[in-house]
Write a protein that holds these residues in place. Structure first.
Motif, PDB file in Angstrom:
ATOM      1  N   VAL A 105       0.820  -1.096   0.071  1.00  0.00           N
ATOM      2  CA  VAL A 105       0.023   0.032   0.038  1.00  0.00           C
ATOM      3  C   VAL A 105       0.823   1.330  -0.120  1.00  0.00           C
ATOM      4  O   VAL A 105       1.604   1.482   1.000  1.00  0.00           O
ATOM      5  CB  VAL A 105      -0.929   0.121   1.153  1.00  0.00           C
ATOM      6  CG1 VAL A 105      -1.807   1.283   1.208  1.00  0.00           C
ATOM      7  CG2 VAL A 105      -1.808  -1.164   1.106  1.00  0.00           C
ATOM      8  N   THR A 109      -1.885   4.837  -3.509  1.00  0.00           N
ATOM      9  CA  THR A 109      -2.861   3.709  -3.542  1.00  0.00           C
ATOM     10  C   THR A 109      -3.789   4.217  -2.412  1.00  0.00           C
ATOM     11  O   THR A 109      -5.263   4.190  -2.430  1.00  0.00           O
ATOM     12  CB  THR A 109      -2.229   2.492  -2.849  1.00  0.00           C
ATOM     13  OG1 THR A 109      -1.212   2.175  -3.683  1.00  0.00           O
ATOM     14  CG2 THR A 109      -3.446   1.341  -2.868  1.00  0.00           C
ATOM     15  N   ARG A 110      -3.583   4.834  -1.067  1.00  0.00           N
ATOM     16  CA  ARG A 110      -4.525   5.357  -0.377  1.00  0.00           C
ATOM     17  C   ARG A 110      -5.454   6.622  -0.891  1.00  0.00           C
ATOM     18  O   ARG A 110      -6.652   6.601  -0.589  1.00  0.00           O
ATOM     19  CB  ARG A 110      -3.684   5.913   1.152  1.00  0.00           C
ATOM     20  CG  ARG A 110      -2.930   4.724   1.666  1.00  0.00           C
ATOM     21  CD  ARG A 110      -2.198   5.066   2.580  1.00  0.00           C
ATOM     22  NE  ARG A 110      -3.007   5.425   3.821  1.00  0.00           N
ATOM     23  CZ  ARG A 110      -2.616   5.820   5.111  1.00  0.00           C
ATOM     24  NH1 ARG A 110      -1.335   6.204   5.115  1.00  0.00           N
ATOM     25  NH2 ARG A 110      -3.501   6.236   6.065  1.00  0.00           N
ATOM     26  N   ARG A 114      -9.376   6.383  -1.372  1.00  0.00           N
ATOM     27  CA  ARG A 114     -10.311   7.621  -0.828  1.00  0.00           C
ATOM     28  C   ARG A 114     -11.270   7.972  -1.822  1.00  0.00           C
ATOM     29  O   ARG A 114     -12.419   8.206  -1.785  1.00  0.00           O
ATOM     30  CB  ARG A 114      -9.428   8.758  -0.214  1.00  0.00           C
ATOM     31  CG  ARG A 114      -9.099   8.548   1.052  1.00  0.00           C
ATOM     32  CD  ARG A 114      -8.542   9.463   1.850  1.00  0.00           C
ATOM     33  NE  ARG A 114      -7.563  10.142   1.376  1.00  0.00           N
ATOM     34  CZ  ARG A 114      -6.285   9.972   1.543  1.00  0.00           C
ATOM     35  NH1 ARG A 114      -5.733   9.019   2.416  1.00  0.00           N
ATOM     36  NH2 ARG A 114      -5.283  10.452   0.946  1.00  0.00           N
ATOM     37  N   LEU A 147      -4.808   0.306   6.292  1.00  0.00           N
ATOM     38  CA  LEU A 147      -4.456   1.615   5.743  1.00  0.00           C
ATOM     39  C   LEU A 147      -5.642   1.899   4.411  1.00  0.00           C
ATOM     40  O   LEU A 147      -5.856   3.247   4.091  1.00  0.00           O
ATOM     41  CB  LEU A 147      -3.279   1.441   4.760  1.00  0.00           C
ATOM     42  CG  LEU A 147      -1.871   1.360   5.955  1.00  0.00           C
ATOM     43  CD1 LEU A 147      -0.738   1.010   5.134  1.00  0.00           C
ATOM     44  CD2 LEU A 147      -1.909   2.647   6.823  1.00  0.00           C
ATOM     45  N   LEU A 148      -6.521   0.815   3.964  1.00  0.00           N
ATOM     46  CA  LEU A 148      -7.357   0.856   3.044  1.00  0.00           C
ATOM     47  C   LEU A 148      -8.815   0.897   3.452  1.00  0.00           C
ATOM     48  O   LEU A 148      -9.786   1.752   3.405  1.00  0.00           O
ATOM     49  CB  LEU A 148      -7.051   0.281   1.848  1.00  0.00           C
ATOM     50  CG  LEU A 148      -5.654   0.439   1.076  1.00  0.00           C
ATOM     51  CD1 LEU A 148      -5.604  -0.544  -0.087  1.00  0.00           C
ATOM     52  CD2 LEU A 148      -5.643   1.764   0.480  1.00  0.00           C
TER      53      LEU A 148
END
Length: 177
Positions: A105, A109-110, A114, A147-148
């Motif tokens: 990640v 990617t984050r 979002r 994180l996702l």
């Protein structure tokens, strides 16, 4: 015939164009696999894209499954081309968010996740490059959850990750993570 627009999104070098090539080949839309390194992929057809081995503009390539035309939208991964990705998001019915099993990640990617969540687009997280040295599986799954999104349902398992023998196996029906 109905149409489904699916975006392939990821950080740079996660394998978006290679995945697009594989899907086109497996569904008979192209008769041979193109290579980013060789500069002969279906979607990266601009001179700069071919020389540098990166996607600069979103490109559409289609195949048919039953009575559905699937338009794959291969998007740029480099943050310099974020406006191009944002334009592509407007037409998507769903997305494949691609992760490299090695890099995992990334900040980009984050940002993409979002945007996908904000737009309420159905998203599949696909892990690529499982055969590369340094590929992670369980740790990566934990990163995705942290994180996702905590809402992850792994559909497969990986055997021999990080080796040339790496392969995807079907997850047992009662498999828990």
């Amino acid at each position: 015939m109905r149409t489904l627009n699916i975006g392939i999104l990821a950080h740079v070098d996660a394998g978006k164009t290679s995945l697009t090539e594989r899907l086109l080949f497996d569904h008979g839309a192209v008769d041979r696999l193109g290579s980013v390194d060789a500069g002969d992929t279906r979607t990266d057809d601009g001179g700069i894209e071919r020389r540098r081995g990166i996607t600069i503009r979103s490109a559409v390539a289609a195949f048919t499954v039953g009575d559905t035309r699937v338009n794959l939208i291969d998007t740029p991964g480099h943050s310099d081309f974020v406006a191009e990705v944002e334009r592509a998001l407007e037409v998507l019915d769903g997305a494949v968010l691609l992760l490299s099993a090695v890099e995992g990640v990334q900040a980009r990617t984050r940002v993409l996740m979002r945007a996908l969540r904000r737009l309420r687009l159905p998203t599949i997280v696909f892990v690529n490059k499982i055969d590369r040295a340094g590929a992670r599986t369980d740790g990566l799954l934990g990163d995705v959850r942290r994180l996702l999104t905590p809402h992850v349902a792994p559909l497969t398992e990986v055997a021999d990750a990080g080796t040339p023998r790496a392969r995807v196996t079907r997850r047992p029906p009662d498999g828990r993570t």
